[in-house]
Design a protein around this motif. Sequence first.
Motif, PDB file in Angstrom:
ATOM      1  N   ASP A 188       0.829  -1.213   0.000  1.00  0.00           N
ATOM      2  CA  ASP A 188       0.000   0.000   0.000  1.00  0.00           C
ATOM      3  C   ASP A 188       0.861   1.260   0.000  1.00  0.00           C
ATOM      4  OD1 ASP A 188      -2.574  -0.752  -0.271  1.00  0.00           O
ATOM      5  OD2 ASP A 188      -3.187  -0.388   1.791  1.00  0.00           O
ATOM      6  N   PHE A 189       1.972   1.204   0.714  1.00  0.00           N
ATOM      7  CA  PHE A 189       2.803   2.392   0.905  1.00  0.00           C
ATOM      8  C   PHE A 189       3.578   2.757  -0.359  1.00  0.00           C
ATOM      9  CE2 PHE A 189       6.029   5.141   2.670  1.00  0.00           C
ATOM     10  CZ  PHE A 189       5.395   5.767   3.724  1.00  0.00           C
ATOM     11  N   PHE A 190       4.129   1.744  -1.056  1.00  0.00           N
ATOM     12  CA  PHE A 190       5.055   2.018  -2.155  1.00  0.00           C
ATOM     13  C   PHE A 190       4.489   1.736  -3.548  1.00  0.00           C
ATOM     14  CE2 PHE A 190       8.023   1.215   1.409  1.00  0.00           C
ATOM     15  CZ  PHE A 190       8.766   2.386   1.339  1.00  0.00           C
ATOM     16  N   ARG A 191       3.237   1.286  -3.675  1.00  0.00           N
ATOM     17  CA  ARG A 191       2.740   0.821  -4.972  1.00  0.00           C
ATOM     18  C   ARG A 191       2.599   1.931  -6.007  1.00  0.00           C
ATOM     19  NH1 ARG A 191      -3.321  -1.300  -4.571  1.00  0.00           N
ATOM     20  NH2 ARG A 191      -2.920  -1.443  -6.795  1.00  0.00           N
ATOM     21  N   GLY A 192       2.285   3.142  -5.575  1.00  0.00           N
ATOM     22  CA  GLY A 192       2.143   4.248  -6.521  1.00  0.00           C
ATOM     23  C   GLY A 192       0.804   4.226  -7.234  1.00  0.00           C
ATOM     24  N   PRO A 193       0.657   5.017  -8.291  1.00  0.00           N
ATOM     25  CA  PRO A 193      -0.634   5.114  -8.995  1.00  0.00           C
ATOM     26  C   PRO A 193      -0.936   3.877  -9.833  1.00  0.00           C
ATOM     27  CG  PRO A 193       1.023   6.460 -10.095  1.00  0.00           C
ATOM     28  CD  PRO A 193       1.673   5.932  -8.853  1.00  0.00           C
ATOM     29  N   SER A 194      -2.226   3.609 -10.040  1.00  0.00           N
ATOM     30  CA  SER A 194      -2.658   2.515 -10.920  1.00  0.00           C
ATOM     31  C   SER A 194      -2.571   2.978 -12.367  1.00  0.00           C
ATOM     32  CB  SER A 194      -4.084   2.096 -10.593  1.00  0.00           C
ATOM     33  OG  SER A 194      -4.175   1.658  -9.251  1.00  0.00           O
ATOM     34  N   VAL A 195      -1.978   2.150 -13.218  1.00  0.00           N
ATOM     35  CA  VAL A 195      -1.782   2.523 -14.617  1.00  0.00           C
ATOM     36  C   VAL A 195      -2.465   1.499 -15.524  1.00  0.00           C
ATOM     37  CG1 VAL A 195       0.352   3.799 -14.261  1.00  0.00           C
ATOM     38  CG2 VAL A 195       0.463   1.342 -14.593  1.00  0.00           C
ATOM     39  N   PRO A 196      -3.052   1.941 -16.661  1.00  0.00           N
ATOM     40  CA  PRO A 196      -3.741   0.993 -17.553  1.00  0.00           C
ATOM     41  C   PRO A 196      -2.794   0.142 -18.378  1.00  0.00           C
ATOM     42  CG  PRO A 196      -3.857   3.220 -18.437  1.00  0.00           C
ATOM     43  CD  PRO A 196      -3.203   3.330 -17.099  1.00  0.00           C
ATOM     44  N   SER A 197      -1.594   0.659 -18.701  1.00  0.00           N
ATOM     45  CA  SER A 197      -0.650  -0.088 -19.523  1.00  0.00           C
ATOM     46  C   SER A 197       0.777   0.217 -19.054  1.00  0.00           C
ATOM     47  CB  SER A 197      -0.810   0.281 -21.002  1.00  0.00           C
ATOM     48  OG  SER A 197      -0.630   1.679 -21.176  1.00  0.00           O
ATOM     49  N   ILE A 198       1.703  -0.653 -19.450  1.00  0.00           N
ATOM     50  CA  ILE A 198       3.098  -0.545 -19.019  1.00  0.00           C
ATOM     51  C   ILE A 198       3.992  -0.631 -20.245  1.00  0.00           C
ATOM     52  CG2 ILE A 198       4.922  -1.591 -17.603  1.00  0.00           C
ATOM     53  CD1 ILE A 198       2.684  -2.795 -15.868  1.00  0.00           C
ATOM     54  N   ARG A 199       5.010   0.219 -20.282  1.00  0.00           N
ATOM     55  CA  ARG A 199       6.009   0.125 -21.343  1.00  0.00           C
ATOM     56  C   ARG A 199       7.312  -0.401 -20.749  1.00  0.00           C
ATOM     57  NH1 ARG A 199       9.524   4.677 -21.963  1.00  0.00           N
ATOM     58  NH2 ARG A 199       9.194   6.223 -20.311  1.00  0.00           N
ATOM     59  N   LEU A 200       8.120  -1.059 -21.570  1.00  0.00           N
ATOM     60  CA  LEU A 200       9.329  -1.714 -21.086  1.00  0.00           C
ATOM     61  C   LEU A 200      10.324  -0.721 -20.507  1.00  0.00           C
ATOM     62  CD1 LEU A 200      10.844  -4.413 -20.874  1.00  0.00           C
ATOM     63  CD2 LEU A 200      11.805  -3.982 -23.126  1.00  0.00           C
ATOM     64  N   ALA A 201      10.464   0.436 -21.132  1.00  0.00           N
ATOM     65  CA  ALA A 201      11.428   1.430 -20.644  1.00  0.00           C
ATOM     66  C   ALA A 201      11.015   2.022 -19.295  1.00  0.00           C
ATOM     67  CB  ALA A 201      11.586   2.543 -21.671  1.00  0.00           C
ATOM     68  N   GLY A 202       9.722   1.910 -18.932  1.00  0.00           N
ATOM     69  CA  GLY A 202       9.248   2.433 -17.651  1.00  0.00           C
ATOM     70  C   GLY A 202       9.556   1.542 -16.472  1.00  0.00           C
ATOM     71  N   LEU A 203       9.962   0.294 -16.726  1.00  0.00           N
ATOM     72  CA  LEU A 203      10.319  -0.634 -15.647  1.00  0.00           C
ATOM     73  C   LEU A 203      11.784  -0.407 -15.280  1.00  0.00           C
ATOM     74  CD1 LEU A 203       8.597  -3.818 -17.082  1.00  0.00           C
ATOM     75  CD2 LEU A 203       7.664  -2.239 -15.406  1.00  0.00           C
ATOM     76  N   GLU A 204      12.036   0.614 -14.467  1.00  0.00           N
ATOM     77  CA  GLU A 204      13.424   0.989 -14.183  1.00  0.00           C
ATOM     78  C   GLU A 204      13.725   1.095 -12.695  1.00  0.00           C
ATOM     79  OE1 GLU A 204      14.295   4.877 -15.650  1.00  0.00           O
ATOM     80  OE2 GLU A 204      12.230   5.584 -15.415  1.00  0.00           O
TER      81      GLU A 204
END
Length: 298
Positions: free
Chosen positions: A157-173
């Motif tokens: 709950d503390f670190f999850r951040g906002p809910s996103v509809p889609s994910i791009r590979l470069a964003g997994l950093e």
Amino acid sequence: RPKTKRAKRFLEKREPKLKENTKTAMLIKGGNANLTVTEVLKDIYAVKKPFAVLYKKKNITRPFEDQTSLEFFSKKSDCSLFLFGSHNKKRPNNLIIGRMFDYHVLDMIELGIENFVSLKDVKNSKCPEGTKPMLIFAGDMFDVSEEYRRLKSLLIDFFRGPSVPSIRLAGLEYVLHFTAVGGKIYMRSYKVLLKKSGCKIPRIELEEMGPSLDLVMRRTHLASDDLYKLSLKEPKALKPKKKKNISHDVFGTTYGRIHMQKQDLGKLQTRKMKGLKKRPAEKSAEDGGVSPKKSKSA
């Protein structure tokens, strides 16, 4: 009732919604916090931004004895998560992490800092502000013990951040890794590096970024099972509606059942053939009388 449009917008933001806003955390410094606790709060604030509020002034309060001040700050800043740092002789380098439900304390877990490496001490490149982290939990204690299971839920709950509809590979950093072993919790943070691999899928490397914490669990204040279930209750509007007459087998194949009215086969249209054509006598018998003969023209 709001007297101005600004007050009306302010109250509308705080109204209950079907889809909740991203949870905001408040980081509070106790009345006797030392340099280590202050640096930990600053680093976690840097990781949690922009969904965090850092209180720089010292607040003399003891959450396990009196929770009214935490509930007041929660209502004032509209925060449902909190991290309280303090230091004393009995409990040195102390952190209390918790969450609220309806502006009242739901869960609260006390952790002691045994080792700390700050963001400044690690001389590597950092992730940009607001990066959504990937959370990894290792250790059987997170699944066996009820206290560790609640701690895992609280950290998510503390670190999850906002809910996103889609994910791009470069964003997994960005990776946050939590390990529970030997009665301790090890928190490590890494930056994901995408290297060339000679194919379409890149080679992954992890580079330590900071902060790093070695924690030990101290006191806990957990909500009752009934209150915990009430906090997890989902609105009826968000529950998926069950589709009638549709079933799935073991292999995932969808089957649909169609309900039709009973057909009268006597009125069924068939192929027209001379052999099946009815004679005039049969037609008149069906009509219930003899059809009159046509008069011959003079």
